[in-house]
Each structure stands twice: as structure tokens, then as C-alpha cells.
Design a protein around this motif. Sequence first.
Motif, PDB file in Angstrom:
ATOM      1  N   ARG A   1       1.956   8.926 -17.985  1.00  0.00           N
ATOM      2  CA  ARG A   1       1.751   9.012 -16.541  1.00  0.00           C
ATOM      3  C   ARG A   1       0.637   8.078 -16.085  1.00  0.00           C
ATOM      4  O   ARG A   1       0.777   7.323 -15.133  1.00  0.00           O
ATOM      5  N   LEU A   2      -0.481   8.118 -16.804  1.00  0.00           N
ATOM      6  CA  LEU A   2      -1.613   7.272 -16.448  1.00  0.00           C
ATOM      7  C   LEU A   2      -1.237   5.796 -16.563  1.00  0.00           C
ATOM      8  O   LEU A   2      -1.552   4.986 -15.682  1.00  0.00           O
ATOM      9  N   THR A   3      -0.517   5.454 -17.646  1.00  0.00           N
ATOM     10  CA  THR A   3      -0.089   4.066 -17.846  1.00  0.00           C
ATOM     11  C   THR A   3       0.779   3.602 -16.685  1.00  0.00           C
ATOM     12  O   THR A   3       0.582   2.512 -16.136  1.00  0.00           O
ATOM     13  N   LEU A   4       1.747   4.441 -16.297  1.00  0.00           N
ATOM     14  CA  LEU A   4       2.659   4.061 -15.224  1.00  0.00           C
ATOM     15  C   LEU A   4       1.939   3.945 -13.883  1.00  0.00           C
ATOM     16  O   LEU A   4       2.163   3.000 -13.124  1.00  0.00           O
ATOM     17  N   VAL A   5       1.050   4.899 -13.595  1.00  0.00           N
ATOM     18  CA  VAL A   5       0.329   4.856 -12.313  1.00  0.00           C
ATOM     19  C   VAL A   5      -0.540   3.605 -12.231  1.00  0.00           C
ATOM     20  O   VAL A   5      -0.547   2.895 -11.218  1.00  0.00           O
ATOM     21  N   LEU A   6      -1.248   3.317 -13.336  1.00  0.00           N
ATOM     22  CA  LEU A   6      -2.088   2.110 -13.336  1.00  0.00           C
ATOM     23  C   LEU A   6      -1.231   0.851 -13.276  1.00  0.00           C
ATOM     24  O   LEU A   6      -1.598  -0.124 -12.611  1.00  0.00           O
ATOM     25  N   GLY A   7      -0.064   0.881 -13.945  1.00  0.00           N
ATOM     26  CA  GLY A   7       0.856  -0.254 -13.904  1.00  0.00           C
ATOM     27  C   GLY A   7       1.347  -0.516 -12.495  1.00  0.00           C
ATOM     28  O   GLY A   7       1.412  -1.673 -12.045  1.00  0.00           O
ATOM     29  N   VAL A   8       1.675   0.557 -11.771  1.00  0.00           N
ATOM     30  CA  VAL A   8       2.131   0.431 -10.382  1.00  0.00           C
ATOM     31  C   VAL A   8       1.022  -0.148  -9.514  1.00  0.00           C
ATOM     32  O   VAL A   8       1.254  -1.039  -8.688  1.00  0.00           O
TER      33      VAL A   8
ATOM     34  N   TRP B   1       0.849  -1.194   0.000  1.00  0.00           N
ATOM     35  CA  TRP B   1       0.000   0.000   0.000  1.00  0.00           C
ATOM     36  C   TRP B   1       0.891   1.254   0.000  1.00  0.00           C
ATOM     37  O   TRP B   1       0.739   2.156  -0.831  1.00  0.00           O
ATOM     38  N   HIS B   2       1.848   1.275   0.926  1.00  0.00           N
ATOM     39  CA  HIS B   2       2.789   2.390   1.047  1.00  0.00           C
ATOM     40  C   HIS B   2       3.582   2.555  -0.258  1.00  0.00           C
ATOM     41  O   HIS B   2       3.808   3.674  -0.714  1.00  0.00           O
ATOM     42  N   MET B   3       3.993   1.434  -0.841  1.00  0.00           N
ATOM     43  CA  MET B   3       4.771   1.467  -2.073  1.00  0.00           C
ATOM     44  C   MET B   3       3.955   2.062  -3.224  1.00  0.00           C
ATOM     45  O   MET B   3       4.437   2.919  -3.961  1.00  0.00           O
ATOM     46  N   ALA B   4       2.703   1.616  -3.353  1.00  0.00           N
ATOM     47  CA  ALA B   4       1.860   2.122  -4.448  1.00  0.00           C
ATOM     48  C   ALA B   4       1.664   3.632  -4.310  1.00  0.00           C
ATOM     49  O   ALA B   4       1.772   4.380  -5.288  1.00  0.00           O
ATOM     50  N   LEU B   5       1.418   4.089  -3.083  1.00  0.00           N
ATOM     51  CA  LEU B   5       1.199   5.526  -2.857  1.00  0.00           C
ATOM     52  C   LEU B   5       2.473   6.314  -3.168  1.00  0.00           C
ATOM     53  O   LEU B   5       2.433   7.348  -3.829  1.00  0.00           O
ATOM     54  N   GLY B   6       3.608   5.807  -2.676  1.00  0.00           N
ATOM     55  CA  GLY B   6       4.877   6.517  -2.871  1.00  0.00           C
ATOM     56  C   GLY B   6       5.280   6.572  -4.334  1.00  0.00           C
ATOM     57  O   GLY B   6       5.665   7.637  -4.837  1.00  0.00           O
ATOM     58  N   LEU B   7       5.193   5.443  -5.027  1.00  0.00           N
ATOM     59  CA  LEU B   7       5.592   5.423  -6.441  1.00  0.00           C
ATOM     60  C   LEU B   7       4.663   6.307  -7.270  1.00  0.00           C
ATOM     61  O   LEU B   7       5.099   6.934  -8.232  1.00  0.00           O
ATOM     62  N   THR B   8       3.377   6.365  -6.887  1.00  0.00           N
ATOM     63  CA  THR B   8       2.443   7.238  -7.603  1.00  0.00           C
ATOM     64  C   THR B   8       2.894   8.691  -7.521  1.00  0.00           C
ATOM     65  O   THR B   8       2.901   9.414  -8.522  1.00  0.00           O
ATOM     66  N   VAL B   9       3.320   9.110  -6.320  1.00  0.00           N
ATOM     67  CA  VAL B   9       3.787  10.492  -6.152  1.00  0.00           C
ATOM     68  C   VAL B   9       5.024  10.743  -7.008  1.00  0.00           C
ATOM     69  O   VAL B   9       5.138  11.774  -7.679  1.00  0.00           O
ATOM     70  N   VAL B  10       5.951   9.786  -7.002  1.00  0.00           N
ATOM     71  CA  VAL B  10       7.182   9.946  -7.785  1.00  0.00           C
ATOM     72  C   VAL B  10       6.846  10.063  -9.275  1.00  0.00           C
ATOM     73  O   VAL B  10       7.353  10.942  -9.979  1.00  0.00           O
ATOM     74  N   ILE B  11       5.952   9.202  -9.755  1.00  0.00           N
ATOM     75  CA  ILE B  11       5.564   9.242 -11.168  1.00  0.00           C
ATOM     76  C   ILE B  11       4.900  10.576 -11.501  1.00  0.00           C
ATOM     77  O   ILE B  11       5.215  11.221 -12.492  1.00  0.00           O
ATOM     78  N   GLU B  12       3.987  11.003 -10.627  1.00  0.00           N
ATOM     79  CA  GLU B  12       3.271  12.262 -10.896  1.00  0.00           C
ATOM     80  C   GLU B  12       4.211  13.467 -10.886  1.00  0.00           C
ATOM     81  O   GLU B  12       3.954  14.462 -11.551  1.00  0.00           O
ATOM     82  N   ASP B  13       5.313  13.348 -10.133  1.00  0.00           N
ATOM     83  CA  ASP B  13       6.264  14.456 -10.086  1.00  0.00           C
ATOM     84  C   ASP B  13       7.125  14.556 -11.337  1.00  0.00           C
ATOM     85  O   ASP B  13       7.497  15.647 -11.753  1.00  0.00           O
ATOM     86  N   TYR B  14       7.470  13.400 -11.920  1.00  0.00           N
ATOM     87  CA  TYR B  14       8.482  13.432 -12.987  1.00  0.00           C
ATOM     88  C   TYR B  14       7.952  13.121 -14.370  1.00  0.00           C
ATOM     89  O   TYR B  14       8.611  13.416 -15.355  1.00  0.00           O
ATOM     90  N   VAL B  15       6.801  12.460 -14.471  1.00  0.00           N
ATOM     91  CA  VAL B  15       6.282  12.120 -15.798  1.00  0.00           C
ATOM     92  C   VAL B  15       5.166  13.102 -16.138  1.00  0.00           C
ATOM     93  O   VAL B  15       4.112  13.105 -15.518  1.00  0.00           O
ATOM     94  N   HIS B  16       5.433  13.967 -17.118  1.00  0.00           N
ATOM     95  CA  HIS B  16       4.488  15.032 -17.409  1.00  0.00           C
ATOM     96  C   HIS B  16       3.540  14.698 -18.547  1.00  0.00           C
ATOM     97  O   HIS B  16       2.490  15.305 -18.697  1.00  0.00           O
ATOM     98  N   GLN B  17       3.950  13.731 -19.376  1.00  0.00           N
ATOM     99  CA  GLN B  17       3.105  13.367 -20.512  1.00  0.00           C
ATOM    100  C   GLN B  17       1.934  12.532 -19.983  1.00  0.00           C
ATOM    101  O   GLN B  17       2.146  11.523 -19.304  1.00  0.00           O
ATOM    102  N   GLU B  18       0.719  12.979 -20.285  1.00  0.00           N
ATOM    103  CA  GLU B  18      -0.440  12.425 -19.602  1.00  0.00           C
ATOM    104  C   GLU B  18      -0.654  10.926 -19.829  1.00  0.00           C
ATOM    105  O   GLU B  18      -0.932  10.183 -18.883  1.00  0.00           O
ATOM    106  N   GLY B  19      -0.502  10.473 -21.055  1.00  0.00           N
ATOM    107  CA  GLY B  19      -0.718   9.060 -21.361  1.00  0.00           C
ATOM    108  C   GLY B  19       0.276   8.175 -20.643  1.00  0.00           C
ATOM    109  O   GLY B  19      -0.089   7.168 -20.028  1.00  0.00           O
TER     110      GLY B  19
END
Lengths: 143, 134
Positions: free
Chosen positions: B107-114, B87-105
Motif C-alpha cells: 500500500r505504501l509503495t503504491l501510494v508513494l508511486g502514485v 492533484w485530484h488524480m493523486a488524491l483519488g487514486l490514494t483513496v482507491v489504493i487505501e480501500d483495496y490494498v491491505h498489505q501495508e508495504g
Amino acid sequence: MQDVRDALMIARTSEGKLVRRPLSPHLQVYRWPVSMALSISHRVTGVGLALGTLLLTWWLVAAALGDRSFAAVQGFVGSPIGVILMLGWSASLIFHLFTGIRHLAWDIGRGFDDRAYRTTAMTVIVATAAATLIVWIVALVVW
Amino acid sequence: MTGSDTTPRISIRRSQLGRARGLGAARAGSAHWWAQRVSALALVPLSLWFIAGMIGLEGAPRAAVAAWLHGPVALVLLLCLIAASFWHMALGLTVVIEDYVHQEGARLTLVLGVRAASVLLALLCAVSALRLGL
């Protein structure tokens, strides 16, 4: 402005002129104070620990599958690469744990003044080194 | 995007409020923030317990791992650790992805993948632990 998301980046001055809000400068213009190094390391070790969950999963799944698969994962963990990974993983976990406690203290409003900020930073670094060393000494020598 | 030295212009005819709407409310963000803290708090004692457990199992055969998980306390603690960690990992990685991946598609792919990877790995760990311990 073409993108709706830019809306938050554009503001109006008291004279009514449209201005772009200032961005904070990029990392390379800063010197590296210990607080900043710790903050970034907290994030880096967090990502590292996420990768480490793959090893944890492999270990548990292998143990559930049977003796042969478990011997394979134990062999990997005992190999030179495995030992380096475990060293990095244990140090990351201990560091992330200690900086995490520091973050939780900030969340309840403690430790924000300049001196506490620096003292806790140095404490985290020393405690991480000491705790990692103790864990490995206990695991390898005493146990 | 215009440079910082040029005066910005607004070409979208919407009100200030209308433009800011839908960009994400502070209300939704606080749930994420709070969950990250709660899982962190749970992981403080659980990680210490886990490190101690791993020291005890260093170089141990498979039967020792099964014996360790055979008691209900160790099994329950390990299941709690698995749940809180992923749970902690999913939340943390989501924040990291949202901070560094600006391209919307992307970003969404990576967040859902995580999210997907976290659930799958957590279930793999939990089922393996149950199989060993029960």
C-alpha cells in the motif's frame, strides 16, 4: 486480537462482553440498483481517467518536442485503437464530471431524498450519453 | 484474524484509547476530503473548457496547438487544468489504493508511486505547455 489495527473492529456490549463489530456484506450479495452502479462507475471512470492522463502527457510532450513526434501521437489518436480510447476517455470524462457534480451537491446536503436520488441518477446517465454524442458529432461532422 | 462467530479476545495489554491512537485522526482526513472537493470544483469549468479546446484542435497540426496556447489566457487555464487534474488524480487514486490494498508495504509503495508519478507527469505537462505557449 493480535494487530493493533483490529482495535476498532472489537467493541464491548452493554453486558461487558467483547464482540467483533459487524462488517457490511460484500458486493455480490446485492442486486445492482442504479445508485450503486453509478457509484462504482464513478470510481472506475476515475481510475480510467488517471490512465488517460498518460495520453494527455504524451500529446503535450510530443507537441513541445517537434513536428515528427507530434505526427506520431496524432497518428496513434487517429488509429482505430486511438479512436476507441478517445471515445472511452471522452465518455469517462463527461460521466465523471456529471456524477462528480452530483457528489458535490450531496456534499452541500442536496439531493438525498429517494426521488431526487433516482432522478439525478437517470439524468446523469442520459446527459452523459447525450453530451458524448454531441461532442463527437461536433468534432467529426460540424468542425 | 478470528472468525465472526467466535468471541474475540484481546491479547495486547493496552487501554482502549491507547489501542485506537495512531490509527489516523479525523483531523488529517478532512484535509484530504476538502482538497478533493476543491480540485473537483475547479475541474468543472476547466474540463468543459478543455473539451471545447480539444474539439477545436481535432486533427489540427502542431502549429495550431502552439497558436492555441500562445495567448496568456489559454496557457494559464491549461496550467490550472494540469495542476487541478493531477492533484485530484493523486488524491483519488490514494483513496482507491487505501480501500483495496491491505498489505501495508504494498500500500505504501503504491501510494508513494502514485504521488511520484503525479508530480512527474504534471511537471512534464506543464513544462511542455509552457514551451509551446511562451
